[in-house]
Design a protein around this motif. Structure first.
Motif, PDB file in Angstrom:
ATOM      1  N   SER A  44     -44.938  66.675  17.395  1.00 41.97           N
ATOM      2  CA  SER A  44     -43.957  67.387  18.195  1.00 41.97           C
ATOM      3  C   SER A  44     -42.852  67.957  17.317  1.00 41.97           C
ATOM      4  N   ASP A  45     -42.510  69.207  17.591  1.00 38.38           N
ATOM      5  CA  ASP A  45     -41.399  69.831  16.883  1.00 38.38           C
ATOM      6  C   ASP A  45     -40.078  69.185  17.243  1.00 38.38           C
ATOM      7  N   SER A  46     -39.998  68.717  18.481  1.00 40.78           N
ATOM      8  CA  SER A  46     -38.720  68.219  18.975  1.00 40.78           C
ATOM      9  C   SER A  46     -38.468  66.763  18.590  1.00 40.78           C
ATOM     10  N   LEU A  47     -39.420  66.176  17.874  1.00 41.96           N
ATOM     11  CA  LEU A  47     -39.260  64.775  17.477  1.00 41.96           C
ATOM     12  C   LEU A  47     -38.452  64.662  16.193  1.00 41.96           C
ATOM     13  N   LEU A  48     -37.348  63.950  16.259  1.00 48.90           N
ATOM     14  CA  LEU A  48     -36.526  63.688  15.076  1.00 48.90           C
ATOM     15  C   LEU A  48     -36.358  62.186  14.925  1.00 48.90           C
ATOM     16  N   GLN A  55     -25.712  60.995  11.973  1.00 49.37           N
ATOM     17  CA  GLN A  55     -26.833  60.221  11.441  1.00 49.37           C
ATOM     18  C   GLN A  55     -27.970  61.132  10.994  1.00 49.37           C
ATOM     19  N   ARG A  56     -28.650  60.701   9.926  1.00 48.48           N
ATOM     20  CA  ARG A  56     -29.794  61.447   9.410  1.00 48.48           C
ATOM     21  C   ARG A  56     -30.951  61.412  10.397  1.00 48.48           C
ATOM     22  N   LYS A  57     -31.597  62.550  10.591  1.00 45.47           N
ATOM     23  CA  LYS A  57     -32.792  62.612  11.422  1.00 45.47           C
ATOM     24  C   LYS A  57     -33.866  63.353  10.641  1.00 45.47           C
ATOM     25  N   TYR A  58     -35.067  62.789  10.630  1.00 44.50           N
ATOM     26  CA  TYR A  58     -36.154  63.342   9.843  1.00 44.50           C
ATOM     27  C   TYR A  58     -37.253  63.900  10.733  1.00 44.50           C
ATOM     28  N   THR A  59     -37.834  65.002  10.316  1.00 43.48           N
ATOM     29  CA  THR A  59     -39.012  65.501  11.019  1.00 43.48           C
ATOM     30  C   THR A  59     -40.229  64.672  10.606  1.00 43.48           C
ATOM     31  N   TYR A  60     -41.276  64.790  11.389  1.00 51.99           N
ATOM     32  CA  TYR A  60     -42.511  64.092  11.041  1.00 51.99           C
ATOM     33  C   TYR A  60     -43.067  64.642   9.728  1.00 51.99           C
ATOM     34  N   PHE A  61     -42.870  65.913   9.513  1.00 48.76           N
ATOM     35  CA  PHE A  61     -43.293  66.513   8.254  1.00 48.76           C
ATOM     36  C   PHE A  61     -42.590  65.848   7.070  1.00 48.76           C
ATOM     37  N   THR A  62     -41.312  65.609   7.199  1.00 45.36           N
ATOM     38  CA  THR A  62     -40.565  64.953   6.118  1.00 45.36           C
ATOM     39  C   THR A  62     -41.057  63.517   5.915  1.00 45.36           C
ATOM     40  N   LEU A  63     -41.398  62.861   7.022  1.00 46.25           N
ATOM     41  CA  LEU A  63     -41.987  61.528   6.886  1.00 46.25           C
ATOM     42  C   LEU A  63     -43.251  61.585   6.041  1.00 46.25           C
ATOM     43  N   LEU A  64     -44.103  62.561   6.315  1.00 47.45           N
ATOM     44  CA  LEU A  64     -45.340  62.703   5.538  1.00 47.45           C
ATOM     45  C   LEU A  64     -45.018  62.966   4.074  1.00 47.45           C
ATOM     46  N   ALA A 108     -36.511  63.502  22.214  1.00 49.28           N
ATOM     47  CA  ALA A 108     -37.695  64.335  21.985  1.00 49.28           C
ATOM     48  C   ALA A 108     -38.273  64.857  23.284  1.00 49.28           C
ATOM     49  N   ILE A 109     -38.246  64.052  24.334  1.00 50.87           N
ATOM     50  CA  ILE A 109     -38.883  64.463  25.589  1.00 50.87           C
ATOM     51  C   ILE A 109     -37.852  64.767  26.675  1.00 50.87           C
ATOM     52  N   ASP A 110     -36.585  64.706  26.295  1.00 49.82           N
ATOM     53  CA  ASP A 110     -35.510  65.100  27.189  1.00 49.82           C
ATOM     54  C   ASP A 110     -35.451  64.260  28.463  1.00 49.82           C
ATOM     55  N   VAL A 111     -35.415  62.952  28.274  1.00 45.46           N
ATOM     56  CA  VAL A 111     -35.143  62.025  29.376  1.00 45.46           C
ATOM     57  C   VAL A 111     -34.045  61.079  28.882  1.00 45.46           C
ATOM     58  N   SER A 112     -33.533  60.249  29.768  1.00 48.75           N
ATOM     59  CA  SER A 112     -32.482  59.317  29.358  1.00 48.75           C
ATOM     60  C   SER A 112     -33.106  57.997  28.909  1.00 48.75           C
ATOM     61  N   THR A 113     -32.353  57.233  28.117  1.00 50.71           N
ATOM     62  CA  THR A 113     -32.849  55.916  27.705  1.00 50.71           C
ATOM     63  C   THR A 113     -32.970  55.016  28.940  1.00 50.71           C
ATOM     64  N   GLN A 149     -47.138  60.003  26.433  1.00 54.87           N
ATOM     65  CA  GLN A 149     -47.324  59.526  27.801  1.00 54.87           C
ATOM     66  C   GLN A 149     -46.042  59.726  28.609  1.00 54.87           C
ATOM     67  N   ALA A 150     -44.928  59.296  28.052  1.00 52.22           N
ATOM     68  CA  ALA A 150     -43.646  59.416  28.745  1.00 52.22           C
ATOM     69  C   ALA A 150     -43.275  60.888  28.949  1.00 52.22           C
ATOM     70  N   GLY A 151     -43.575  61.708  27.946  1.00 52.96           N
ATOM     71  CA  GLY A 151     -43.305  63.132  28.066  1.00 52.96           C
ATOM     72  C   GLY A 151     -44.137  63.753  29.174  1.00 52.96           C
ATOM     73  N   ASP A 152     -45.348  63.254  29.307  1.00 47.53           N
ATOM     74  CA  ASP A 152     -46.251  63.720  30.351  1.00 47.53           C
ATOM     75  C   ASP A 152     -45.703  63.345  31.730  1.00 47.53           C
ATOM     76  N   ILE A 153     -45.259  62.105  31.842  1.00 46.58           N
ATOM     77  CA  ILE A 153     -44.643  61.639  33.093  1.00 46.58           C
ATOM     78  C   ILE A 153     -43.428  62.507  33.431  1.00 46.58           C
ATOM     79  N   ALA A 154     -42.588  62.720  32.443  1.00 37.83           N
ATOM     80  CA  ALA A 154     -41.381  63.537  32.662  1.00 37.83           C
ATOM     81  C   ALA A 154     -41.753  64.928  33.154  1.00 37.83           C
ATOM     82  N   GLY A 155     -42.840  65.469  32.602  1.00 33.16           N
ATOM     83  CA  GLY A 155     -43.291  66.787  33.021  1.00 33.16           C
ATOM     84  C   GLY A 155     -43.641  66.834  34.487  1.00 33.16           C
ATOM     85  N   TYR A 156     -44.350  65.829  34.969  1.00 32.45           N
ATOM     86  CA  TYR A 156     -44.727  65.806  36.377  1.00 32.45           C
ATOM     87  C   TYR A 156     -43.517  65.567  37.269  1.00 32.45           C
ATOM     88  N   ILE A 157     -42.604  64.731  36.790  1.00 34.95           N
ATOM     89  CA  ILE A 157     -41.379  64.496  37.567  1.00 34.95           C
ATOM     90  C   ILE A 157     -40.604  65.800  37.734  1.00 34.95           C
TER      91      ILE A 157
END
Lengths: 150, 150
Positions: free
Chosen positions: A17-21, A56-65, B30-35, B66-74
């Motif tokens: 996911s692009d939006s994952l940090l 706080q630092r946030k890394y992309t999955y690409f950076t993790l790789l 990442a999936i735009d929901v609350s903790t 999975q959670a992102g999928d749930i959020a989508g349907y919600i």
DNA sequence: ATTGTTTGTCAACTTATTTGACAAAGGTGT
DNA sequence: ACACCTTTGTCAAATAAGTTGACAAACAAT
């Protein structure tokens, strides 16, 4: 191109996911290095991070790789500088592969007895014939070439 | 099967790393929901988390999907319960696809003018002919069928 | 009308992350 | 040998993020 608005999106995100940090501790744990190492590698310019609103630092999955790749070479005895140099080529390939897969994993749908993904055209093959992944309910999974659906 | 010990590993991980465990805030963003939502969904049994040594929730990338999928349907108007029900099928497919890709993305190597990944056999095609991804330095990327290397 | 679902928010406490500094092991160069 | 540079560990003080439990509110279900 995509079948059910929200589902094809999920399909695409299996790549990453692009939006994952990611937080620094999670990256450190995933690739088995210390947070000190990640901060230092960043200071030296070998990896990058985004800084969140709260600092706080946030890394992309690409950076993790990338960092995991560096760590791998360090474990083989390379210095940090030469490890980072060696990963530059891998990084280019990863980016290219990721982009390619993102464009191709765009069209999944249910079929008789399973699920199918249309991956599009194959070089030097009739454009009507598309590559597919079939995930069958009986447990079989395979690549298959067949006429595209419409 | 894999070419350079540490590189093929990186290749495989482009799908998603098993060793990656995500913090709740990073998943939420990442999936735009609350903790709060993630904790509640877990309490109701719709998603799972591992608890770290220090007592914090950690999510797999699969759970994020999975959670992102749930959020989508919600967001489409479903209740939590019916959203979760609808994602069950997608979850099965994601798991199957992930497993399939992990087994196939195992053999990458440099070639003249680019990089190639051998994805193995194609159903109803001569087993000597393998599916490949070619990422060429001139910018082209494509699937190709050709004789396997050895 | 009452109960259950779902999320927000607040409080009190614990864990993570940040920066900066000091230290130590190992390599490089003079 | 001596002085540097690289690389990582660790500590301290501050801020941010995560934990549980509780109260509240909007809304759906019975």
């Amino acid at each position: 191109m995509n079948s059910s608005s929200n589902h094809a999106n999920t399909l695409k995100k299996i790549i990453d996911s692009d939006s994952l940090l990611l937080s620094i501790g999670d990256v450190a744990n995933a690739i088995d290095v210390s947070t000190r190492q990640l901060r230092y590698w960043e200071k030296k310019g070998y990896i990058k991070s985004k800084i969140s609103k709260s600092g706080q630092r946030k890394y992309t999955y690409f950076t993790l790789l990338q960092a995991g790749d560096i760590a791998g070479y360090i474990n083989e005895g390379y210095t940090l500088a030469s490890a980072a140099e060696k990963t530059a080529n891998n990084a280019r390939i990863m980016k290219r592969l990721r982009q390619f897969l993102q464009t191709r994993f765009d069209n999944g749908y249910e079929i008789e007895g399973g699920y199918e993904i249309d991956l599009g055209e194959i070089k030097d093959v009739d454009a009507e014939q598309h590559l597919h992944i079939d995930l069958m309910e009986d447990g079989e999974s395979f690549f298959q070439i067949k006429k595209k659906d419409k």
